[in-house]
Motif scaffolding. Structure first.
Motif, PDB file in Angstrom:
ATOM      1  N   ALA A 114       0.726  -1.313  -0.046  1.00  0.00           N
ATOM      2  CA  ALA A 114       0.033  -0.006  -0.169  1.00  0.00           C
ATOM      3  C   ALA A 114       0.732   1.119   0.026  1.00  0.00           C
ATOM      4  O   ALA A 114       0.629   2.365  -0.750  1.00  0.00           O
ATOM      5  CB  ALA A 114      -0.982  -0.085   1.201  1.00  0.00           C
ATOM      6  N   GLY A 115       1.900   1.323   0.686  1.00  0.00           N
ATOM      7  CA  GLY A 115       2.752   2.267   0.737  1.00  0.00           C
ATOM      8  C   GLY A 115       3.501   2.679  -0.752  1.00  0.00           C
ATOM      9  O   GLY A 115       3.859   3.821  -0.982  1.00  0.00           O
ATOM     10  N   VAL A 116       3.924   1.552  -1.195  1.00  0.00           N
ATOM     11  CA  VAL A 116       4.230   1.722  -2.705  1.00  0.00           C
ATOM     12  C   VAL A 116       3.356   2.309  -3.598  1.00  0.00           C
ATOM     13  O   VAL A 116       3.871   3.374  -4.175  1.00  0.00           O
ATOM     14  CB  VAL A 116       5.148   0.452  -3.186  1.00  0.00           C
ATOM     15  N   LEU A 117       2.427   1.760  -3.648  1.00  0.00           N
ATOM     16  CA  LEU A 117       1.136   2.245  -4.302  1.00  0.00           C
ATOM     17  C   LEU A 117       0.731   3.779  -4.412  1.00  0.00           C
ATOM     18  O   LEU A 117       0.449   4.382  -5.152  1.00  0.00           O
ATOM     19  CB  LEU A 117       0.136   1.357  -4.627  1.00  0.00           C
ATOM     20  N   CYS A 118       0.714   3.978  -2.925  1.00  0.00           N
ATOM     21  CA  CYS A 118       0.320   5.208  -2.679  1.00  0.00           C
ATOM     22  C   CYS A 118       1.312   6.433  -2.994  1.00  0.00           C
ATOM     23  O   CYS A 118       0.882   7.667  -3.381  1.00  0.00           O
ATOM     24  CB  CYS A 118       0.041   5.534  -1.000  1.00  0.00           C
ATOM     25  N   ALA A 119       2.579   6.041  -2.839  1.00  0.00           N
ATOM     26  CA  ALA A 119       3.759   6.837  -3.294  1.00  0.00           C
ATOM     27  C   ALA A 119       3.705   7.127  -4.731  1.00  0.00           C
ATOM     28  O   ALA A 119       3.721   8.035  -5.358  1.00  0.00           O
ATOM     29  CB  ALA A 119       4.894   6.444  -2.853  1.00  0.00           C
ATOM     30  N   TYR A 120       3.552   5.851  -5.601  1.00  0.00           N
ATOM     31  CA  TYR A 120       3.484   5.896  -7.028  1.00  0.00           C
ATOM     32  C   TYR A 120       2.404   6.648  -7.602  1.00  0.00           C
ATOM     33  O   TYR A 120       2.445   7.488  -8.362  1.00  0.00           O
ATOM     34  CB  TYR A 120       3.477   4.446  -7.569  1.00  0.00           C
ATOM     35  N   LYS A 121       1.078   6.716  -6.763  1.00  0.00           N
ATOM     36  CA  LYS A 121       0.193   7.442  -7.319  1.00  0.00           C
ATOM     37  C   LYS A 121      -0.354   8.481  -6.331  1.00  0.00           C
ATOM     38  O   LYS A 121      -1.578   8.658  -6.009  1.00  0.00           O
ATOM     39  CB  LYS A 121      -1.321   6.309  -7.340  1.00  0.00           C
ATOM     40  N   SER A 122       0.520   9.143  -6.060  1.00  0.00           N
ATOM     41  CA  SER A 122       0.469  10.277  -4.940  1.00  0.00           C
ATOM     42  C   SER A 122      -0.711  11.367  -5.386  1.00  0.00           C
ATOM     43  O   SER A 122      -0.582  11.672  -6.465  1.00  0.00           O
ATOM     44  CB  SER A 122       1.728  10.876  -4.480  1.00  0.00           C
ATOM     45  N   GLN A 123      -1.474  11.734  -4.271  1.00  0.00           N
ATOM     46  CA  GLN A 123      -2.442  12.548  -4.666  1.00  0.00           C
ATOM     47  C   GLN A 123      -3.625  12.149  -5.584  1.00  0.00           C
ATOM     48  O   GLN A 123      -4.593  12.983  -5.768  1.00  0.00           O
ATOM     49  CB  GLN A 123      -1.938  13.858  -5.127  1.00  0.00           C
ATOM     50  N   SER A 124      -3.617  10.930  -5.761  1.00  0.00           N
ATOM     51  CA  SER A 124      -4.679  10.365  -6.829  1.00  0.00           C
ATOM     52  C   SER A 124      -5.815   9.850  -5.764  1.00  0.00           C
ATOM     53  O   SER A 124      -5.740   9.971  -4.379  1.00  0.00           O
ATOM     54  CB  SER A 124      -4.288   9.166  -7.548  1.00  0.00           C
ATOM     55  N   ILE A 125      -6.798   9.451  -6.412  1.00  0.00           N
ATOM     56  CA  ILE A 125      -8.116   9.099  -5.583  1.00  0.00           C
ATOM     57  C   ILE A 125      -7.901   7.779  -4.683  1.00  0.00           C
ATOM     58  O   ILE A 125      -8.164   7.733  -3.418  1.00  0.00           O
ATOM     59  CB  ILE A 125      -9.379   8.546  -6.425  1.00  0.00           C
ATOM     60  N   PHE A 126      -6.840   6.887  -5.173  1.00  0.00           N
ATOM     61  CA  PHE A 126      -6.500   5.553  -4.620  1.00  0.00           C
ATOM     62  C   PHE A 126      -5.709   6.190  -3.402  1.00  0.00           C
ATOM     63  O   PHE A 126      -6.097   5.705  -2.171  1.00  0.00           O
ATOM     64  CB  PHE A 126      -5.499   5.032  -5.496  1.00  0.00           C
ATOM     65  N   ASP A 127      -4.714   7.248  -3.595  1.00  0.00           N
ATOM     66  CA  ASP A 127      -3.811   7.557  -2.239  1.00  0.00           C
ATOM     67  C   ASP A 127      -4.825   8.243  -1.294  1.00  0.00           C
ATOM     68  O   ASP A 127      -4.756   8.155  -0.023  1.00  0.00           O
ATOM     69  CB  ASP A 127      -2.866   8.540  -2.865  1.00  0.00           C
ATOM     70  N   LYS A 128      -5.623   9.031  -1.698  1.00  0.00           N
ATOM     71  CA  LYS A 128      -6.352  10.073  -0.625  1.00  0.00           C
ATOM     72  C   LYS A 128      -7.406   8.860   0.032  1.00  0.00           C
ATOM     73  O   LYS A 128      -7.545   9.121   1.152  1.00  0.00           O
ATOM     74  CB  LYS A 128      -7.336  10.802  -1.358  1.00  0.00           C
ATOM     75  N   SER A 129      -7.860   7.863  -0.621  1.00  0.00           N
ATOM     76  CA  SER A 129      -8.842   6.835  -0.130  1.00  0.00           C
ATOM     77  C   SER A 129      -8.131   6.064   0.733  1.00  0.00           C
ATOM     78  O   SER A 129      -8.794   5.746   1.980  1.00  0.00           O
ATOM     79  CB  SER A 129      -9.436   5.843  -0.780  1.00  0.00           C
ATOM     80  N   VAL A 130      -6.845   5.479   0.620  1.00  0.00           N
ATOM     81  CA  VAL A 130      -6.098   4.783   1.465  1.00  0.00           C
ATOM     82  C   VAL A 130      -5.854   5.610   2.804  1.00  0.00           C
ATOM     83  O   VAL A 130      -6.103   5.238   3.935  1.00  0.00           O
ATOM     84  CB  VAL A 130      -5.052   4.426   0.844  1.00  0.00           C
ATOM     85  N   THR A 131      -5.691   6.873   2.569  1.00  0.00           N
ATOM     86  CA  THR A 131      -5.347   7.643   3.477  1.00  0.00           C
ATOM     87  C   THR A 131      -6.297   8.038   4.737  1.00  0.00           C
ATOM     88  O   THR A 131      -6.161   8.092   5.751  1.00  0.00           O
ATOM     89  CB  THR A 131      -4.705   9.230   3.133  1.00  0.00           C
TER      90      THR A 131
END
Length: 317
Positions: A114-131
């Motif tokens: 999850a950390g790698v994907l959130c960093a790769y897709k930073s500020q995306s809907i996925f990153d914000k949803s996980v946050t």
């Protein structure tokens, strides 16, 4: 390298010596003990028990005897359970280890991915949803979410057992026993993983973002390497270096148990035993367990230092 190891071992021994003094005198100077806690005894019987257990001896003499026994692998005798402390550890600590080991593996696996994907897709809907999900999970107390999941999955749905390690009265053996224990582990493992993944995911996300800005990542992309290779072989490898420090603290966690989770799910682990010892003022068991955690913490820190050196040749010990 050998000089560093010898020097660290000396520091470890001095640290454990100081920890043993702090642990022993902290409990020994605490008002009341197991004998005082028993209100049904006469003063004469209490005096006899203090004589038997050596509680009436000078503190320095008691500490010297206790430390000598610890060096021989004898952590003392439980007054509440009337058993050697190491016997109790062998009975309870592996239950906690089983629960913690599975939870730790799942926590780190999910947090890394999850950390790698959130960093790769930073500020995306996925990153914000996980946050949002992470902060929501971290903000809920463990006892509340544990009781809620018991009601949801055990009471209402009836698909999982509400607690314990095995079903009451069960005589399962072999694979049937393994499956029964695994079924009872689902809820506590789910809670521990859910609560532990949040902070670790944010940790990996921040270090991955920092690693992806480095020159070696841009160079790897310029060479035409696949993005998956760039992320996991180059960026993640360097982002994992600070996380090695956390590995040292996982060792006492594996054997230390979780007091709240074990209490909620009635899991027969060392954490629940530790809590019962507080109630009964079984100070020998409390001292032995705390000393064991101190030993595991020092060993874990030493291992993490060695792993950091092996993982990053730039580090000079």
């Amino acid at each position: 390298m050998s000089t560093y190891v010898i020097r660290r071992i000396i520091y470890m021994l001095l640290t454990l010596l100081g920890a043993s003094m702090l642990i022993f005198f902290l409990y020994a100077l605490t008002p009341g003990d197991y004998v005082d806690n028993n209100m049904n005894m006469t003063e004469q019987r209490k005096a006899e028990l203090r004589e038997i257990y050596g509680l009436n001896k000078p503190l320095v003499e008691r500490y010297t005897a206790w430390l000598g026994n610890v060096l021989e692998g004898d952590f003392g005798y439980s007054l509440q359970h009337q058993k050697p402390i190491m016997t109790l550890f062998n009975h309870y600590i592996w239950n906690s280890f089983l629960l913690a080991a599975v939870s730790t593996f799942l926590t780190w696996f999910i947090a890394v991915v999850a950390g790698v994907l959130c960093a790769y897709k930073s500020q995306s809907i996925f990153d914000k949803s996980v946050t949002i999900f992470i902060f929501a999970a971290m903000s809920i107390p463990s006892f509340f979410i544990g009781l809620f999941f018991i009601k949801l999955f055990a009471v209402d749905a009836g698909i999982l057992p509400p607690g314990g390690m095995i079903t009451t009265g069960s005589n399962a053996e072999g694979w049937d026993y393994v499956l029964e224990v695994a079924e009872h582990m689902v809820l506590p493992v789910l809670i521990v993983t859910l609560l532990g993944t949040g902070s670790l995911t944010r940790y990996f996300r921040s270090h991955m973002l920092e690693a992806m800005k480095q020159d070696y990542v841009r160079t790897a992309r310029a060479k035409g390497l696949k993005e998956r290779v760039v992320l996991y072989r180059h960026a993640l490898r360097n982002a994992m270096l600070p996380a090695i420090t956390l590995i040292g603290f996982e060792l006492p966690t594996l054997f230390g148990g979780s007091i709240v989770i074990e209490k909620i799910f009635n899991w027969p682990g060392i954490g629940q035993l530790y809590m019962q010892s507080f109630t009964m003022r079984d100070y020998p068991l409390l001292m032995g367990f705390t000393m064991l955690l101190a030993i595991l913490t020092v060993i874990g820190t030493f291992i993490s230092d060695l792993l950091y050196r092996l993982a990053d040749p730039r580090v000079r010990l």
